[in-house]
Design an enzyme around this catalytic site. Structure first.
Site, PDB file in Angstrom:
ATOM      1  N   GLY A  12       0.701  -1.180   0.007  1.00 12.63           N
ATOM      2  CA  GLY A  12      -0.093  -0.007  -0.134  1.00 12.63           C
ATOM      3  C   GLY A  12       0.767   1.361   0.133  1.00 12.63           C
ATOM      4  O   GLY A  12       0.293   2.483   0.553  1.00 12.63           O
ATOM      5  N   SER A  13       1.977   1.223  -0.532  1.00  7.91           N
ATOM      6  CA  SER A  13       2.807   2.375  -0.549  1.00  7.91           C
ATOM      7  C   SER A  13       2.175   3.582  -1.569  1.00  7.91           C
ATOM      8  O   SER A  13       2.220   4.799  -1.211  1.00  7.91           O
ATOM      9  CB  SER A  13       4.358   2.466  -1.079  1.00  7.91           C
ATOM     10  OG  SER A  13       4.413   1.958  -2.413  1.00  7.91           O
ATOM     11  N   ARG A  65     -15.888 -14.503 -10.830  1.00  2.33           N
ATOM     12  CA  ARG A  65     -15.647 -12.877 -10.726  1.00  2.33           C
ATOM     13  C   ARG A  65     -16.916 -12.061 -10.714  1.00  2.33           C
ATOM     14  O   ARG A  65     -16.956 -11.026 -10.196  1.00  2.33           O
ATOM     15  CB  ARG A  65     -14.821 -12.657 -12.077  1.00  2.33           C
ATOM     16  CG  ARG A  65     -13.498 -13.021 -12.214  1.00  2.33           C
ATOM     17  CD  ARG A  65     -12.658 -12.619 -13.450  1.00  2.33           C
ATOM     18  NE  ARG A  65     -11.560 -13.170 -13.709  1.00  2.33           N
ATOM     19  CZ  ARG A  65     -10.328 -13.168 -13.110  1.00  2.33           C
ATOM     20  NH1 ARG A  65     -10.132 -11.976 -12.193  1.00  2.33           N
ATOM     21  NH2 ARG A  65      -9.209 -13.752 -13.321  1.00  2.33           N
ATOM     22  N   MET A  90      -4.565  -6.259  -7.299  1.00  7.42           N
ATOM     23  CA  MET A  90      -3.785  -7.502  -8.084  1.00  7.42           C
ATOM     24  C   MET A  90      -5.054  -8.316  -8.675  1.00  7.42           C
ATOM     25  O   MET A  90      -4.771  -9.386  -8.879  1.00  7.42           O
ATOM     26  CB  MET A  90      -2.832  -8.110  -7.472  1.00  7.42           C
ATOM     27  CG  MET A  90      -1.684  -7.193  -7.152  1.00  7.42           C
ATOM     28  SD  MET A  90      -0.932  -5.985  -8.417  1.00  7.42           S
ATOM     29  CE  MET A  90      -0.002  -7.363  -9.337  1.00  7.42           C
ATOM     30  N   ARG A  91      -6.145  -7.736  -8.760  1.00  8.15           N
ATOM     31  CA  ARG A  91      -7.356  -8.729  -9.406  1.00  8.15           C
ATOM     32  C   ARG A  91      -7.757  -8.045 -10.463  1.00  8.15           C
ATOM     33  O   ARG A  91      -7.951  -7.042 -10.693  1.00  8.15           O
ATOM     34  CB  ARG A  91      -8.689  -8.861  -8.524  1.00  8.15           C
ATOM     35  CG  ARG A  91      -8.514  -9.319  -7.098  1.00  8.15           C
ATOM     36  CD  ARG A  91      -7.638 -11.012  -7.200  1.00  8.15           C
ATOM     37  NE  ARG A  91      -8.807 -11.621  -7.984  1.00  8.15           N
ATOM     38  CZ  ARG A  91      -8.447 -13.236  -8.141  1.00  8.15           C
ATOM     39  NH1 ARG A  91      -7.156 -13.573  -8.007  1.00  8.15           N
ATOM     40  NH2 ARG A  91      -9.371 -13.734  -8.493  1.00  8.15           N
ATOM     41  N   LEU A  93     -10.624  -6.715 -12.993  1.00  8.67           N
ATOM     42  CA  LEU A  93     -11.981  -6.606 -13.193  1.00  8.67           C
ATOM     43  C   LEU A  93     -12.721  -6.669 -14.302  1.00  8.67           C
ATOM     44  O   LEU A  93     -12.063  -6.218 -15.242  1.00  8.67           O
ATOM     45  CB  LEU A  93     -11.969  -5.065 -12.345  1.00  8.67           C
ATOM     46  CG  LEU A  93     -11.700  -4.828 -10.933  1.00  8.67           C
ATOM     47  CD1 LEU A  93     -11.340  -3.310 -10.516  1.00  8.67           C
ATOM     48  CD2 LEU A  93     -12.405  -5.479  -9.960  1.00  8.67           C
ATOM     49  N   ASN A 107      -6.103   3.773 -12.390  1.00  5.14           N
ATOM     50  CA  ASN A 107      -5.133   2.715 -11.931  1.00  5.14           C
ATOM     51  C   ASN A 107      -3.697   3.144 -12.246  1.00  5.14           C
ATOM     52  O   ASN A 107      -3.369   3.889 -13.049  1.00  5.14           O
ATOM     53  CB  ASN A 107      -5.280   1.624 -12.993  1.00  5.14           C
ATOM     54  CG  ASN A 107      -4.518   0.191 -12.483  1.00  5.14           C
ATOM     55  OD1 ASN A 107      -4.360  -0.044 -11.298  1.00  5.14           O
ATOM     56  ND2 ASN A 107      -4.099  -0.329 -13.404  1.00  5.14           N
ATOM     57  N   HIS A 109      -0.027   1.607 -13.076  1.00  2.90           N
ATOM     58  CA  HIS A 109       0.577   0.452 -13.772  1.00  2.90           C
ATOM     59  C   HIS A 109       2.027   0.544 -13.764  1.00  2.90           C
ATOM     60  O   HIS A 109       2.445   1.521 -14.385  1.00  2.90           O
ATOM     61  CB  HIS A 109       0.032   0.123 -15.057  1.00  2.90           C
ATOM     62  CG  HIS A 109       0.269  -1.154 -15.653  1.00  2.90           C
ATOM     63  ND1 HIS A 109       0.091  -2.405 -15.098  1.00  2.90           N
ATOM     64  CD2 HIS A 109       1.356  -1.472 -16.792  1.00  2.90           C
ATOM     65  CE1 HIS A 109       0.722  -3.340 -15.771  1.00  2.90           C
ATOM     66  NE2 HIS A 109       1.378  -2.904 -16.667  1.00  2.90           N
ATOM     67  N   ASP A 145      -5.308  -2.937 -18.206  1.00  6.14           N
ATOM     68  CA  ASP A 145      -4.427  -1.974 -18.464  1.00  6.14           C
ATOM     69  C   ASP A 145      -4.391  -1.208 -19.667  1.00  6.14           C
ATOM     70  O   ASP A 145      -3.386  -0.811 -20.416  1.00  6.14           O
ATOM     71  CB  ASP A 145      -2.905  -2.548 -18.147  1.00  6.14           C
ATOM     72  CG  ASP A 145      -2.857  -3.555 -16.868  1.00  6.14           C
ATOM     73  OD1 ASP A 145      -3.277  -2.960 -15.980  1.00  6.14           O
ATOM     74  OD2 ASP A 145      -2.064  -4.644 -16.873  1.00  6.14           O
TER      75      ASP A 145
END
Ligand code: GAR
Length: 196
Positions: A12-13, A65, A90-91, A93, A107, A109, A145
């Site tokens: 969580g940085s 899902r 890291m799922r 969607l 997001n 990436h 992505d």
């Protein structure tokens, strides 16, 4: 005030850098940190900052899902977010979820998209002999992505880099890029930001 839900899976940085940026005259505030893993290190960091946390474990849904995303959406609704920031979530969607949040979900990436969608971005950049790497913040659409690019930061690849040393150099830029893009986005500015 725009209410921001932050989705994490690990340390969580990036979540922390976003949370720390949302103070003073910033037009957004964090309303929730949500993880699909109960052991995500970022959860304790969020709790220590007094931010509501939730865990929605994907594993009981056994690969369904749609069922995972239905639970995600119902937990999310308890916190009335206006915007979602995926921050090391890291799922994958599906469109069932992304379509409900289109234009309201960002997001980060760890590559210079459209290069290296998916996993192992740093090793793939090294294997390709790239001389620069970086990170991208983009709007989330149904394609993985993909989606409109809101900002990118570049770093050099050094001759003796490993995936780990390159990841650390990129991560430092993620912590600068994501808060900068979030603030612009919430203020209505979707033009891409290119750093440095
Ligand atoms: C970050 O490098 C982020 O870009 C990456 O995971 C890391 C999370 O670190 N995200 C992805 O790979 C998404 N596909 P953090 O938990 O310390 O923010």
């Amino acid at each position: 005030m725009t209410r921001v839900a932050l989705f994490i899976s690990g340390g969580g940085s990036n979540m922390l850098s976003l949370v720390e940026s949302m103070t003073g005259d910033h037009p957004a505030r964090p309303c929730l940190v949500l993880s699909n893993r109960a052991d995500a290190g970022g959860l304790a960091k969020a709790e220590a900052l007094g931010i509501a946390t939730e865990v929605v474990d994907h594993r009981p849904h056994k690969g369904d899902r749609a069922a995972f995303e239905t639970e995600l959406q119902s937990v999310l609704m308890r916190h009335s977010p206006d915007l979602i920031c995926l921050a090391g979530f890291m799922r994958v969607l599906t469109e069932g979820f992304t379509s409900q949040w289109e234009g309201r979900m960002l997001n980060i990436h760890p590559s210079l998209l459209p290069k290296y969608k998916g996993l192992h971005t740093h090793q793939r950049a090294l294997d390709a002999g790239d001389t620069e790497a970086g990170c991208t913040v983009h709007e989330v659409t149904a394609k993985l992505d993909d989606g409109p690019i809101l900002g990118q930061a570049r770093v050099p690849v050094e001759a003796d880099d490993t995936a780990e040393t390159l990841a650390a150099r990129v991560l430092a830029q993620e912590h600068i890029l994501y808060p900068a893009v979030l603030k612009r986005f919430v203020s209505g500015d979707k033009t891409p930001l290119y750093l440095p």
